[in-house]
Design a protein around this motif. Structure first.
Motif, mmCIF file in Angstrom:
data_model
loop_
_atom_site.group_PDB
_atom_site.id
_atom_site.type_symbol
_atom_site.label_atom_id
_atom_site.label_comp_id
_atom_site.label_asym_id
_atom_site.label_seq_id
_atom_site.Cartn_x
_atom_site.Cartn_y
_atom_site.Cartn_z
ATOM 1 N N VAL A 50 0.889 -2.695 -2.083
ATOM 2 C CA VAL A 50 1.484 -2.383 -3.499
ATOM 3 C C VAL A 50 1.850 -3.530 -4.339
ATOM 4 O O VAL A 50 2.605 -4.501 -3.766
ATOM 5 C CB VAL A 50 2.975 -1.463 -3.275
ATOM 6 C CG1 VAL A 50 3.527 -1.227 -4.666
ATOM 7 C CG2 VAL A 50 2.766 0.089 -2.531
ATOM 8 N N GLU A 83 8.143 -1.023 -12.359
ATOM 9 C CA GLU A 83 8.736 -0.202 -11.269
ATOM 10 C C GLU A 83 8.112 1.523 -11.530
ATOM 11 O O GLU A 83 7.604 1.966 -10.679
ATOM 12 C CB GLU A 83 10.277 0.002 -11.343
ATOM 13 C CG GLU A 83 10.801 -0.918 -10.283
ATOM 14 C CD GLU A 83 10.221 -1.007 -8.831
ATOM 15 O OE1 GLU A 83 10.297 0.069 -8.322
ATOM 16 O OE2 GLU A 83 9.874 -2.137 -8.316
ATOM 17 N N LYS A 130 4.436 1.458 -10.828
ATOM 18 C CA LYS A 130 4.075 1.023 -9.559
ATOM 19 C C LYS A 130 4.000 2.495 -8.904
ATOM 20 O O LYS A 130 3.538 2.891 -8.029
ATOM 21 C CB LYS A 130 5.206 0.226 -8.956
ATOM 22 C CG LYS A 130 4.806 -0.208 -7.704
ATOM 23 C CD LYS A 130 5.913 -1.398 -7.076
ATOM 24 C CE LYS A 130 6.029 -2.482 -7.601
ATOM 25 N NZ LYS A 130 7.233 -3.291 -7.129
ATOM 26 N N LYS A 131 5.354 3.169 -9.054
ATOM 27 C CA LYS A 131 5.483 4.576 -8.495
ATOM 28 C C LYS A 131 4.277 5.340 -8.673
ATOM 29 O O LYS A 131 3.759 5.988 -7.818
ATOM 30 C CB LYS A 131 6.881 5.178 -8.868
ATOM 31 C CG LYS A 131 7.158 6.525 -8.135
ATOM 32 C CD LYS A 131 8.510 7.044 -8.557
ATOM 33 C CE LYS A 131 8.918 8.211 -7.781
ATOM 34 N NZ LYS A 131 7.826 9.283 -8.035
ATOM 35 N N THR A 184 0.865 4.158 -7.367
ATOM 36 C CA THR A 184 0.922 4.081 -5.879
ATOM 37 C C THR A 184 0.456 5.533 -5.301
ATOM 38 O O THR A 184 -0.358 5.757 -4.547
ATOM 39 C CB THR A 184 1.999 3.615 -5.203
ATOM 40 O OG1 THR A 184 2.118 2.183 -5.676
ATOM 41 C CG2 THR A 184 1.975 3.492 -3.630
ATOM 42 N N SER A 185 1.315 6.376 -5.961
ATOM 43 C CA SER A 185 1.017 7.966 -5.545
ATOM 44 C C SER A 185 -0.280 8.220 -5.893
ATOM 45 O O SER A 185 -0.997 8.992 -5.291
ATOM 46 C CB SER A 185 1.994 8.789 -6.241
ATOM 47 O OG SER A 185 3.160 8.372 -5.768
ATOM 48 N N VAL A 214 6.691 -1.920 2.649
ATOM 49 C CA VAL A 214 7.200 -1.029 1.399
ATOM 50 C C VAL A 214 8.643 -0.256 2.138
ATOM 51 O O VAL A 214 8.626 0.213 3.014
ATOM 52 C CB VAL A 214 6.280 -0.153 1.127
ATOM 53 C CG1 VAL A 214 6.897 0.818 0.019
ATOM 54 C CG2 VAL A 214 4.902 -0.594 0.476
ATOM 55 N N LYS A 248 11.234 4.126 -0.732
ATOM 56 C CA LYS A 248 10.298 3.956 -1.743
ATOM 57 C C LYS A 248 8.948 4.982 -1.137
ATOM 58 O O LYS A 248 8.158 5.724 -1.692
ATOM 59 C CB LYS A 248 9.615 2.829 -1.992
ATOM 60 C CG LYS A 248 10.394 1.847 -2.958
ATOM 61 C CD LYS A 248 10.306 2.058 -4.289
ATOM 62 C CE LYS A 248 11.272 1.445 -5.036
ATOM 63 N NZ LYS A 248 11.742 1.910 -6.349
ATOM 64 N N GLU A 285 9.252 8.389 -1.066
ATOM 65 C CA GLU A 285 9.127 9.109 -2.436
ATOM 66 C C GLU A 285 7.520 9.027 -2.752
ATOM 67 O O GLU A 285 6.962 10.188 -3.137
ATOM 68 C CB GLU A 285 9.477 8.173 -3.336
ATOM 69 C CG GLU A 285 10.860 8.237 -4.164
ATOM 70 C CD GLU A 285 11.322 7.447 -5.110
ATOM 71 O OE1 GLU A 285 10.396 6.555 -5.635
ATOM 72 O OE2 GLU A 285 12.349 6.748 -5.074
ATOM 73 N N TYR A 286 6.851 7.960 -2.459
ATOM 74 C CA TYR A 286 5.056 8.148 -2.475
ATOM 75 C C TYR A 286 4.678 9.373 -1.776
ATOM 76 O O TYR A 286 3.911 10.057 -2.195
ATOM 77 C CB TYR A 286 4.672 6.782 -2.062
ATOM 78 C CG TYR A 286 5.105 5.540 -2.944
ATOM 79 C CD1 TYR A 286 5.505 5.578 -4.192
ATOM 80 C CD2 TYR A 286 5.195 4.265 -2.126
ATOM 81 C CE1 TYR A 286 5.795 4.272 -4.973
ATOM 82 C CE2 TYR A 286 5.447 3.178 -2.993
ATOM 83 C CZ TYR A 286 5.959 3.331 -4.187
ATOM 84 O OH TYR A 286 6.247 2.145 -4.864
ATOM 85 N N LEU A 287 5.162 9.431 -0.362
ATOM 86 C CA LEU A 287 4.437 10.182 0.526
ATOM 87 C C LEU A 287 4.822 11.832 -0.327
ATOM 88 O O LEU A 287 4.120 12.394 -0.216
ATOM 89 C CB LEU A 287 5.231 10.099 1.912
ATOM 90 C CG LEU A 287 4.425 8.938 2.252
ATOM 91 C CD1 LEU A 287 5.133 8.792 3.724
ATOM 92 C CD2 LEU A 287 2.935 9.166 2.609
ATOM 93 N N ASP A 339 5.400 12.564 -3.211
ATOM 94 C CA ASP A 339 4.314 12.875 -4.266
ATOM 95 C C ASP A 339 3.056 13.279 -4.094
ATOM 96 O O ASP A 339 2.281 14.087 -4.440
ATOM 97 C CB ASP A 339 4.235 11.582 -5.210
ATOM 98 C CG ASP A 339 5.414 11.196 -6.164
ATOM 99 O OD1 ASP A 339 6.280 11.933 -6.139
ATOM 100 O OD2 ASP A 339 5.382 10.135 -6.626
ATOM 101 N N VAL A 340 2.748 12.664 -2.828
ATOM 102 C CA VAL A 340 1.277 13.048 -2.371
ATOM 103 C C VAL A 340 1.244 14.630 -1.680
ATOM 104 O O VAL A 340 0.377 15.154 -1.299
ATOM 105 C CB VAL A 340 0.564 11.898 -1.588
ATOM 106 C CG1 VAL A 340 -0.717 12.419 -1.066
ATOM 107 C CG2 VAL A 340 0.760 10.543 -2.355
#
Lengths: 355, 355
Positions: free
Chosen positions: A111, A117, A120-121, A124-125, B30, B34, B37-39, B41-42
């Motif tokens: 990332v 920020e 990025k979020k 990345t998602s 990471v 965070k 959070e990303y995971l 979202d997926v």
């Protein structure tokens, strides 16, 4: 092809994923010559490998574990598409062995610390989602991975397949007279750079004597995106049907670099001669003007490029016809196998096919 | 421990691999929050995973493919040692499942574009050699990999193992009363930073009220290097002998972060309580003074840390005794399993063991 609208995803309106790295896609690979130097220092001889793309290790009961890792900096502005391209690119290393089923994938992610920020979020998602969705499309699953913080964004992964060894087409069986078929056009590096120059770095276009129209830029770029985001899975399946003697996937070292790797692992004393370069219509004139990527010489980096498939002469056209019928995309005879010393070359004035 | 002499390898006399990245070792991960959070979202829920460390996928005939990838920025000046540490760190994810044989490894490498050409060549070869040698020591082989150009150096890899499922210790069997044993001391982040400040960034030491002696700095650093460069293989083997109910390896999220992951995948409604923190003698006072890494709270990042092994209460000490006898290194009871809600915590005034 999906048009990338940053704002609709909640990103800054001018968000561009490629803006955070100096290199694009597979062009960030350590150059082949350097890599070979490093490997020599460690005592590893690449020409002794079973395959230049994936590792093949026996695991008992006639089964082998084939595995590969590939990752790179972004080559497109859209993080979702970028994730898709990255997954296609990893899987191509397995497809090059005629393996069309992947047991599982891991995601490799860096990332960028340079992205703000919120972007990025979301970015990345989106990248993870694109990668994951493409894995699903390929009939496999992303089961894990690793993510770190880095100046430049990196996306890629690992692909693994446990299959009966009889299903693997070792890329070592070329014989004089065989043909080479390519399943995607060349020129991704030209396409993505032209697009970036046009929209994000117009001063770069000052090098060009003929300025491209927006229409041309978009057309080339969209074709490249469609191509990079397409799986080579069908190309792999058809290798079995038409008696392929091996293949490689064309990525960061360009068609010549990968042809050289493929030539170096052959059992027979043969050379690979590339005589035809299919490319996105209009792309080549920009390489000629800029002359940075050495496209005509075969060195321009591809990202998630096609399979370069060795086929018996009599089957090459049937493979192409079947591929086009089932996949709805073109493939081309681009070269042939001749007696030689396990080298590869591009002929002096290769035929250019505008796609 | 081998003393790093850059000049003897042909490197610039003041060459320091950690000087090319802002982050060190597994601290570049990471952050856990965070990542979750990303995971999310997926649409991926980490607590549904079989193991927080490796993927486990059935491949027929009662066999499973266990796989993991891990990579990070350098944490030591010496590229050879760095390669060794990276290989140990990757393998630990398999060892945490009680798997002591690795089928093959792939290398993940980013070569820093900031290093001058001569140093780059030597340092890269040294890193690859260290990685390769440690793989050999672990009884496995590096069969491939990928290398890119990047601002910061990155080293790591992929570890894969095809084994009978009966050989895998799923990390989900903790019961109230079980003990937690740790097989390496904590404090690598303190150790490597203290060393770097002392030798390369002395102005950073101005934060410290008590300046450490060169002797102390070296002692802490050398212990940390020995620890990071040690395989957790024996720790994995002994898990079977002493009826372990699962384990995790302690890396970038610190002992608490990894305890939380381990707690979250348990079948039973239990908590993990960490009451003891073994660390390099003298290290902790620097954390207290700088208070950056939250060591006492359990968050200080480890690189190639120990296994945190869940053992039946009656077997914990026997495991430790056997480990020390066979491995010549210490292990410690650091916590216990209590009834709870799949959480983990460090007690308020944990016992510090100076190693």
């Amino acid at each position: 092809m999906r048009r990338f609208l940053p704002k609709s995803l909640g990103l800054n309106p001018n968000f561009n994923l490629t803006g955070y790295a100096d290199m694009k896609g597979c062009s960030c690979k350590v150059p082949q010559v350097k890599l070979q130097e490093y490997l020599r220092d460690v005592g590893i001889d690449m020409s002794q490998m079973e395959s230049p793309d994936s590792s093949i290790v026996p695991v008992g009961n006639g089964m082998v574990l084939c595995s590969t890792t590939d990752f790179f900096n972004p080559c497109v502005a859209d993080p979702y598409l970028q994730g898709q391209i990255a997954a296609c690119n990893v899987l191509s290393d397995l497809y090059a062995l005629g393996i069309s089923t992947c047991t599982n994938m891991l995601m490799v992610l860096a990332v960028s610390k340079l992205i703000d920020e919120n972007d990025k979020k979301i970015a990345t998602s989106q990248m993870m989602k694109g990668f994951n969705d493409m894995a699903t499309k390929a009939g496999t699953t992303v089961t894990g991975g690793q993510s770190i913080i880095n100046p430049w964004p990196i996306i890629g992964g690992v692909g693994m397949s446990v299959v009966p060894e009889t299903q693997v087409i070792y890329p070592r069986g070329a014989q004089p007279g065989d043909m080479l078929v390519l399943t995607k056009p060349l020129g991704c590096q030209l396409a993505v750079n032209l697009y970036e120059w046009f929209y994000y770095k117009p001063h770069q276009l000052e090098k060009l004597t003929t300025k491209p129209s927006e229409e041309i830029v978009n057309e080339i770029f969209n074709k490249a995106c469609d191509s990079m985001g397409s799986l080579n899975r069908k190309a792999a399946e058809l290798m079995h049907k038409y008696g392929s003697k091996g293949a490689t996937d064309v990525t960061g070292f360009g068609i010549l670099g990968h042809s050289r790797n493929l030539a170096s692992v052959q059992h027979a004393d043969v050379d690979i001669v590339i005589h035809t370069l299919p490319t996105f219509a209009g792309a080549i004139q920009f390489d000629k003007q800029v002359h940075n990527y050495r496209f005509i010489e075969g060195f321009s980096a591809e990202t998630s490029g096609g399979l370069l498939v060795i086929l018996p002469r009599e089957n090459a056209q049937s493979y192409i016809d079947d591929f086009e019928r089932q996949e709805g995309r073109q493939a081309w005879i681009v070269g042939e196998v001749v007696p030689g010393t396990k080298q590869a070359r591009v002929v002096e004035n290769p035929k250019i096919i505008n796609v």
